[in-house]
Design a protein around this motif. Structure first.
Motif, PDB file in Angstrom:
ATOM      1  N   UNK A  74       0.826  -1.166  -0.077  1.00 24.36           N
ATOM      2  CA  UNK A  74      -0.134   0.236   0.017  1.00 24.36           C
ATOM      3  C   UNK A  74       1.030   1.105   0.019  1.00 24.36           C
ATOM      4  N   UNK A  75       1.766   1.208   0.711  1.00 26.14           N
ATOM      5  CA  UNK A  75       3.076   2.519   0.924  1.00 26.14           C
ATOM      6  C   UNK A  75       3.348   2.572  -0.764  1.00 26.14           C
ATOM      7  N   UNK A  76       3.837   1.601  -1.101  1.00 26.02           N
ATOM      8  CA  UNK A  76       4.741   1.603  -2.601  1.00 26.02           C
ATOM      9  C   UNK A  76       3.572   2.267  -3.287  1.00 26.02           C
ATOM     10  N   UNK A  77       2.408   1.726  -3.528  1.00 22.56           N
ATOM     11  CA  UNK A  77       1.354   2.349  -4.551  1.00 22.56           C
ATOM     12  C   UNK A  77       1.218   3.810  -4.138  1.00 22.56           C
ATOM     13  N   UNK A  78       1.176   3.950  -2.767  1.00 21.74           N
ATOM     14  CA  UNK A  78       0.867   5.741  -2.651  1.00 21.74           C
ATOM     15  C   UNK A  78       1.902   6.544  -2.971  1.00 21.74           C
ATOM     16  N   UNK A  79       3.278   6.073  -2.922  1.00 16.58           N
ATOM     17  CA  UNK A  79       4.534   6.616  -3.526  1.00 16.58           C
ATOM     18  C   UNK A  79       4.518   6.684  -5.152  1.00 16.58           C
ATOM     19  N   UNK A  80       3.782   5.831  -5.582  1.00 20.58           N
ATOM     20  CA  UNK A  80       3.797   5.489  -7.038  1.00 20.58           C
ATOM     21  C   UNK A  80       2.702   6.546  -7.523  1.00 20.58           C
ATOM     22  N   UNK A  81       1.511   6.764  -6.665  1.00 22.19           N
ATOM     23  CA  UNK A  81       0.793   7.966  -7.369  1.00 22.19           C
ATOM     24  C   UNK A  81       1.170   9.180  -7.266  1.00 22.19           C
ATOM     25  N   UNK A  82       1.872   9.361  -6.139  1.00 24.76           N
ATOM     26  CA  UNK A  82       2.621  10.666  -5.850  1.00 24.76           C
ATOM     27  C   UNK A  82       3.741  11.173  -6.934  1.00 24.76           C
ATOM     28  N   UNK A  83       4.070  10.198  -7.767  1.00 24.03           N
ATOM     29  CA  UNK A  83       5.303  10.085  -8.485  1.00 24.03           C
ATOM     30  C   UNK A  83       6.581  10.722  -7.845  1.00 24.03           C
ATOM     31  N   UNK A  84       6.689  10.020  -6.576  1.00 24.70           N
ATOM     32  CA  UNK A  84       7.847  10.109  -5.878  1.00 24.70           C
ATOM     33  C   UNK A  84       9.007   9.287  -6.340  1.00 24.70           C
ATOM     34  N   UNK A  85      10.221   9.837  -6.480  1.00 20.68           N
ATOM     35  CA  UNK A  85      11.327   9.170  -7.015  1.00 20.68           C
ATOM     36  C   UNK A  85      12.106   8.404  -5.884  1.00 20.68           C
ATOM     37  N   UNK A  86      11.941   8.874  -4.671  1.00 19.90           N
ATOM     38  CA  UNK A  86      12.812   8.146  -3.423  1.00 19.90           C
ATOM     39  C   UNK A  86      11.759   8.375  -2.388  1.00 19.90           C
ATOM     40  N   UNK A  87      11.992   7.493  -1.297  1.00 18.86           N
ATOM     41  CA  UNK A  87      11.034   7.534  -0.123  1.00 18.86           C
ATOM     42  C   UNK A  87      11.272   8.828   0.449  1.00 18.86           C
ATOM     43  N   UNK A  88      10.322   9.690   1.084  1.00 15.57           N
ATOM     44  CA  UNK A  88      10.644  10.967   1.600  1.00 15.57           C
ATOM     45  C   UNK A  88      11.173  10.738   2.898  1.00 15.57           C
TER      46      UNK A  88
END
Length: 208
Positions: free
Chosen positions: A23-37
């Motif tokens: 779920x966390x990975x999918x959330x980062x993908x929707x935000x188009x993040x290149x790295x974990x904040x």
């Protein structure tokens, strides 16, 4: 294709840690993040003490609240501190004299008048029921100690009696499943057999 597993006991199949990671990975993908904040500490983020909490905190009457120590090992009272509010007067509420506050204290300056003059008490405010009797609408007792509402039940006295079970005109269809019992299973199934007369006795004795 990437694969991973968790080191917990349930990680060999599927655990909540793997589900949370997905779920966390999918959330980062929707935000188009290149790295974990980065995770900021409490001193690096905005203070939140002035913002009301909505998760896990629900409004409720004071009489049902329990105050416990923040340090469990130092708790002297196991059950905590509860409200012991009780009715300390025997006269009906409100006392008729308190409904004429404005006329009684009209000659006294506002800075010298008692606190009761600031509670908007008046004869024009309607009265509502509470656990302590009739009180003014909007007062503390009207919503903290509301009157107990007894649910209204209407029994159906002319309702027909339940049918006798099992139904005389109903028969189970033969089963297509073939199963051979062991001796222990055969004795167990034989102990569960109940005659029609015994079934009626059990029904009558357990019917309320």
């Amino acid at each position: 294709m990437e694969s991973c597993s968790c080191t917990c006991v349930a990680g060999t199949a599927l655990c909540n840690h793997v589900a949370a990671l997905m779920y966390q990975t999918a959330h980062y993908s929707q935000l188009e993040l290149k790295a974990v904040p980065p995770v900021h500490s409490c001193t690096e983020t905005e203070q939140r003490w002035h913002k009301p909490r909505t998760m896990g905190v629900k409004p409720g009457p004071v009489s049902k609240m329990v105050v416990l120590s923040a340090r469990p090992k130092e708790r002297r009272l196991v059950e905590g501190i509860r409200s012991n509010l009780y009715r300390g007067v025997t006269s009906p509420l409100p006392v008729p004299a308190t409904l004429n506050v404005g006329a009684v204290y009209q000659d006294i300056p506002a800075d010298l008048a008692p606190m009761i003059t600031t509670m908007s008490i008046s004869k024009d405010v309607p009265l509502v029921d509470s656990m302590f009797g009739r009180v003014q609408e909007g007062s503390v007792l009207s919503y903290q100690m509301p009157a107990k509402v007894v649910p209204r039940t209407f029994p159906h006295e002319d309702a027909p009696s339940p049918p006798q079970l099992p139904l005389s005109d109903y028969r189970l269809q033969p089963s297509n499943c073939a199963f051979v019992y062991t001796e222990q299973q055969h004795h167990h199934m034989a102990s569960l057999e109940t005659s029609l007369e015994m079934a009626h006795k059990i029904e009558v004795s357990t019917k309320k």
